[in-house]
Scaffold this motif. Structure first.
Motif: not given
Length: 405
Positions: A81, A126, A247, A250
């Protein structure tokens, strides 16, 4: 409005009510009018996805030592990530430098805050992706790479159901049959000779394997559908800005997972680079590139296309597993792959749309026939009215006495 047809009270023209089916039909029409450049982009995405997805189980298998991982899978996901966040930032900077005069700046605080509010839904996929990335490593403990790839194809059926429920996508009977054919191909691959401690479908007798399989199929399917919905619902937002949020969420979820591991195992497990090798570094880069490609699939292409392209990666995974690890490619595997290809051809075949187009054309012809019938009736009524009026005038003229001159 009657039977989904709205009629203008002035000109009596007819319009189809824009319901969920109309929106889905518009999506199908949009796919038909895809430009040649878009088709080239789709081909490149499929080829790249096949290579990356097919290589991922092999890299995971190479990362194991004596059948176990010397590193924390959560650390791999966290570093993946972080790599994707860095890529999104770099692409945002490049895109901001090439903005035209008058466009809203991408790097302004107001743009960032507004986009963050509009794309908060990306936190859902996510979280699901963070869970799924950990399950990828867990599945490798129960199945070989080729089997993991074949089991992941079950996601296509779950995704189709979720697309129909969440995004109101429409699938013809032929397409549903193609999905059923896909499941048959997966089953054929599993029907092989019985090794020691295996069931009739060639899967080890472990309850954890069955539980992981159900979660492994359901969680990423939900993540893909919600991801496509979130990306396309804010279509005007830059994909790199959306990826930055996705991201970023995440990375936060995976970091929380690392903190949970530290609490459970002690401070010694906080070293996220512990146990990593050259294979894990390639795995991190592969996962990052795979995630980036997936975002382009979900926003500019189609989730079903993404999953079918991942299905093609099964061939690459099987061949690589046989060449690198000595896994045997059985006749069942080859037959299963053949059935999968037939399923893919059937799903995307123009024949899958014939029945729907005929129904649509039939509705239009029905409307046109009604319009023509109404026009003929109007003409007949007008002609009858004119004759009746002329006859009344003739009778009145005959009955009127002649005035003296």
């Amino acid at each position: 409005m009657k039977n989904g047809i709205a009629e203008c009270s002035v000109c009596h023209s007819k319009l189809v009510s824009p319901g969920s089916k109309t929106i889905s039909r518009a999506y199908d029409d949009h796919k038909i009018r895809v430009s040649s450049k878009q088709r080239v982009l789709n081909v490149l995405l499929v080829v790249g996805d096949c290579m990356l997805v097919g290589l991922q189980p092999v890299l995971v298998y190479m990362s194991k030592v004596d059948g176990k991982f010397n590193f924390s899978p959560i650390s791999v996901n966290f570093l993946t990530e972080i790599a994707k966040v860095i890529f999104a930032i770099v692409m945002l900077l490049i895109q901001a430098r090439h903005q035209k005069v008058g466009e809203k700046p991408l790097l302004s605080v107001s743009t960032f805050v507004q986009a963050a509010r509009n794309n908060v839904l990306l936190a859902v996929p996510a979280l699901l992706y963070a869970i799924n990335n950990y399950l990828k490593f867990t599945m490798q403990l129960y199945f070989n790479p080729a089997t993991v790839k074949m089991l992941s194809n079950l996601k296509v059926l779950v995704i189709a159901v979720l697309l129909k429920m969440v995004m109101k996508r429409r699938f013809s009977i032929i397409q549903w049959e193609a999905l059923a054919l896909l499941l048959i191909g997966i089953s054929v691959n599993q029907l092989r000779s019985l090794p020691e401690g295996a069931t009739a479908i060639g899967i080890p007798l472990a309850t954890g394997a069955y539980v992981c399989t159900v979660i492994f199929v359901t969680v990423p399917s939900m993540a893909s559908v919600f991801n496509e919905y979130a990306l396309k619902s804010q279509y005007d937002t830059s994909i790199y800005l959306q990826n930055l949020f996705l991201y970023g969420y995440g990375a936060i979820f995976n970091f929380l997972g690392i903190l949970g591991t530290v609490i459970y195992k002690g401070p010694g497990s906080f070293d996220i680079l512990q146990g990593h090798s050259r294979a894990t570094m390639f795995l991190i880069l592969n996962n990052a590139a795979q995630g980036i490609l997936s975002s382009f699939f979900f926003k500019y292409a189609d989730t079903i296309l993404k999953k079918y392209s991942s299905t093609v990666a099964t061939i690459f995974t099987g061949i690589a597993s046989a060449a690198l690890f000595g896994h045997v490619i059985t006749m069942n595997f080859l037959l299963g792959i053949s059935i999968v290809f037939i399923s893919m051809h059937q799903f995307f075949s123009p024949l899958a749309k014939v029945r729907d187009e005929q129904q649509q054309n039939g509705n239009l012809e029905l409307v046109n026939a009604k319009d023509t019938h109404r026009a003929n009736e109007s003409f007949i009524n007008m002609a009858a009215g004119a004759n009746e009026e002329a006859s009344h005038r003739g009778e009145s003229d005959d009955r009127t006495p002649l005035l003296p001159r």
